[in-house]
Motif scaffolding. Structure first.
Motif, mmCIF file in Angstrom:
data_model
loop_
_atom_site.group_PDB
_atom_site.id
_atom_site.type_symbol
_atom_site.label_atom_id
_atom_site.label_comp_id
_atom_site.label_asym_id
_atom_site.label_seq_id
_atom_site.Cartn_x
_atom_site.Cartn_y
_atom_site.Cartn_z
ATOM 1 N N ALA A 93 0.428 0.084 -10.043
ATOM 2 C CA ALA A 93 -0.250 -0.632 -9.120
ATOM 3 C C ALA A 93 -0.056 -2.402 -9.825
ATOM 4 O O ALA A 93 0.048 -3.350 -9.248
ATOM 5 C CB ALA A 93 -1.771 -0.315 -8.732
ATOM 6 N N ARG A 109 0.831 -1.094 0.280
ATOM 7 C CA ARG A 109 -0.022 0.002 -0.052
ATOM 8 C C ARG A 109 0.628 1.205 0.101
ATOM 9 O O ARG A 109 0.400 2.466 -0.703
ATOM 10 C CB ARG A 109 -0.853 -0.065 1.152
ATOM 11 C CG ARG A 109 -1.949 0.998 1.317
ATOM 12 C CD ARG A 109 -2.840 1.108 2.486
ATOM 13 N NE ARG A 109 -1.972 1.222 3.769
ATOM 14 C CZ ARG A 109 -1.862 0.428 4.585
ATOM 15 N NH1 ARG A 109 -2.366 -0.885 4.326
ATOM 16 N NH2 ARG A 109 -1.168 0.494 5.763
ATOM 17 N N SER A 128 2.493 1.936 -3.233
ATOM 18 C CA SER A 128 1.729 2.352 -4.107
ATOM 19 C C SER A 128 1.173 3.889 -3.912
ATOM 20 O O SER A 128 0.956 4.816 -5.118
ATOM 21 C CB SER A 128 0.334 1.637 -4.208
ATOM 22 O OG SER A 128 -0.883 2.006 -4.847
#
Length: 434
Positions: A204, A195, A198
Motif C-alpha cells: 500500500a 484498490r 492493493s
C-alpha cells in the motif's frame, strides 16, 4: 518457488503453444518476421545501449493504445530530465510503428523479449536501465526478476486493472504477489485501480493515484488542418453528414452496416466511414456489404493509387494511423470493441474533437472516460443495432445540440489533463533524477 513453477509452466506448456501459434504466421506473413528476432532477445544492430548516457529509462508499451498513453509521459520526463536516455519497447509491430511516429525522444526502439530467462536476461544486461516503466498492467516475472538483479527501479505507470482481468489476477495472487513485491512504485489511473492492485497484494505504501495519461494524449495537440485534408481525400462537402465507425471488430461491422442502412432511409445522403480495428478484416466487410446488396465501398488505399472517390456512400479506411484525423469530419461517431466483449476502444479521441460518441456496454478499458462523457451528455451507450439507430437519429436530427454536448464533453475531458506531469515527477524522483 513461485517463479520456479512459473518457468516450468512456461517451458512445458506455453512454449509449444507459442510455437504452434506463431510459426505458421511467421511463415505466411512478413509483419510477424519483423519482431521475431527482438522477441527472441536480439537487439537491433543500430542500437548500442552501452553508449547511452545515464539515467537510462526503459519504457514498455504493449501496442498502439499504450504507446499513445506513453507519448505525453515520455515528453514530460524529458522536460524534467533532459539528459536522460529513453528506450521504448513494444510488443507488437503496429505499436513499434506508432512509437516511431509519436515518441521522437526515444534513443532506441526495441521489441520486448518473450518472458523466458534466455531471452530477457541478455537484453537487460546490455541495457542496464536505471528505471524500467511498465505501462498499464504488464507483469512479467522473469523480466522483473532480471531487472531487479541489475539494481534497476521498476514502476507501473498509468496502472489499470480491467474488470475482465481482475478476477484472474486474484485467482493467481500466489504467483503475482512476489512479482508485485519487486515493483517500487504503482502509479494507478483511478481509485478503483488502486484498490484492485492493493487486493492483489501490492504494498500500500507504494501506491499512488495519478490519473490517466490517455487524457493528456488525446488533448495535447489537435491537428487543425486535418478536417480539410480528410474532406479533400474523400471528396466530402463541408455540410456532408458523416457517420464514422471507429475500431470496429467482427460482429460489429455487420451491426454498423445494418444501422447505416436504416439511417439512410431518413438521411439519404449520409456517408459511412468505417475504420476496422484490424484492416485485414476489410475483405470480410466487403463480403458483408455484398450480402446486404450494398454497392462496393471506396477504399482508403485507392487514394494512394491516384483514385478519387466519386459518390460511393461507404468508405473503408484500410490503412492504419488515420482514425484520429478521420474523427474531424464526423457528424456521428460509434466506437467499436464495445458491442462485442473487447473492453472498448479509445473514446477520448473523438471526444477531443468535440464529438458525441456512442458505444456499447463493454467499456471496461475506458470506464473513467465513459463515465465522464456520459455525465456530460457527450457519451451514449447503445445496446445493439436498433438502439444505435434510435440514438444516432437523435444526434443527426439536431446537429446544434450535438455540437453543444460535444463541446461540453471536451471541456470535461480537459479537466482531467495533467497526469503525465504527475507521473513524470514521481518517476524521476524515484531514481533521484530531480
Amino acid at each position: 518457488m513461485n517463479r520456479f513453477l512459473y518457468n516450468v509452466f512456461l517451458h512445458t506448456l506455453v512454449a509449444p503453444f507459442l510455437a504452434a501459434y506463431y510459426l505458421p504466421k511467421i511463415a505466411l506473413r512478413s509483419k510477424y518476421r519483423r519482431s521475431l528476432s527482438g522477441k527472441l532477445g536480439r537487439l537491433p544492430e543500430s542500437f548500442v545501449p552501452e553508449t547511452l548516457a545515464r539515467p537510462r529509462i526503459w519504457f514498455h508499451a504493449v501496442s498502439v493504445g499504450e504507446v499513445v498513453a506513453l507519448s505525453p509521459l515520455v515528453a514530460a520526463v524529458k522536460e524534467l530530465t533532459p539528459s536522460a536516455s529513453v528506450i521504448v519497447s513494444t510488443g507488437t509491430e503496429t505499436g513499434q510503428d506508432q512509437a516511431a511516429e509519436m515518441i521522437p525522444e526515444a534513443d532506441g526502439l526495441i521489441y520486448l523479449p518473450l518472458d523466458f530467462p534466455a531471452f530477457v536476461d541478455p537484453v537487460v544486461q546490455r541495457i542496464q536501465p536505471d528505471l524500467f516503466v511498465l505501462m498499464e498492467t504488464e507483469l512479467w516475472p522473469n523480466l522483473i526478476h532480471s531487472l531487479k538483479k541489475t539494481g534497476a527501479k521498476v514502476a507501473l505507470a498509468n496502472g489499470r486493472i480491467s474488470d475482465r482481468s481482475f478476477p484472474r489476477y486474484k485467482r493467481l495472487r500466489a504467483l503475482f504477489s512476489p512479482v508485485l513485491e519487486q515493483i517500487d512504485l504503482f502509479l494507478m489511473s483511478s481509485d478503483s485501480d488502486a484498490r484492485r492492485i492493493s487486493e492483489m497484494a501490492a504494498p500500500a505504501s507504494r501506491i499512488q493515484i495519478t490519473g490517466n495519461t490517455k487524457f493528456d494524449a488525446a488533448l495535447t495537440e489537435i491537428p487543425v488542418e486535418a478536417e480539410e485534408r480528410i474532406r479533400d481525400m474523400f471528396s466530402l462537402a463541408p455540410n456532408a453528414k458523416v457517420f464514422v465507425a471507429g475500431s470496429t471488430h467482427p460482429g460489429e461491422h455487420e451491426m454498423v452496416l445494418d444501422a447505416y442502412l436504416s439511417l439512410r432511409e431518413e438521411f439519404p445522403d449520409l456517408v459511412l466511414i468505417l475504420v476496422p480495428r484490424h484492416i485485414e478484416r476489410t475483405p470480410s466487410i466487403i463480403a458483408a456489404m455484398k450480402d446486404r446488396n450494398m454497392a462496393a465501398p471506396f477504399l482508403r488505399s485507392s487514394v494512394d493509387q491516384g483514385t478519387r472517390r466519386r459518390d460511393e456512400p461507404v468508405i473503408i479506411v484500410d490503412c492504419t494511423g488515420e482514425l484520429f484525423q478521420v474523427f474531424s469530419v464526423a457528424s456521428l461517431v460509434f466506437m467499436g470493441g464495445s458491442l462485442v466483449p473487447k473492453g472498448g476502444q479509445n473514446i477520448l479521441e473523438p471526444a477531443a474533437w468535440g464529438k458525441v460518441v456512442m458505444f456499447g456496454p463493454s467499456m471496461e478499458d475506458f470506464r473513467d472516460a465513459r463515465d465522464i462523457l456520459v455525465r456530460a451528455g457527450a457519451g451514449r451507450e447503445v445496446a445493439g443495432t436498433s438502439d444505435l439507430v434510435k440514438k444516432a437519429t437523435e444526434v443527426l436530427s439536431n446537429p446544434q445540440e450535438a455540437e453543444r454536448l460535444g463541446k461540453k464533453g471536451r471541456e470535461e475531458i480537459l479537466r482531467q489533463v495533467g497526469s503525465a506531469k504527475k507521473n513524470a515527477e514521481l518517476l524521476t524522483r524515484l531514481i533521484g533524477a530531480k
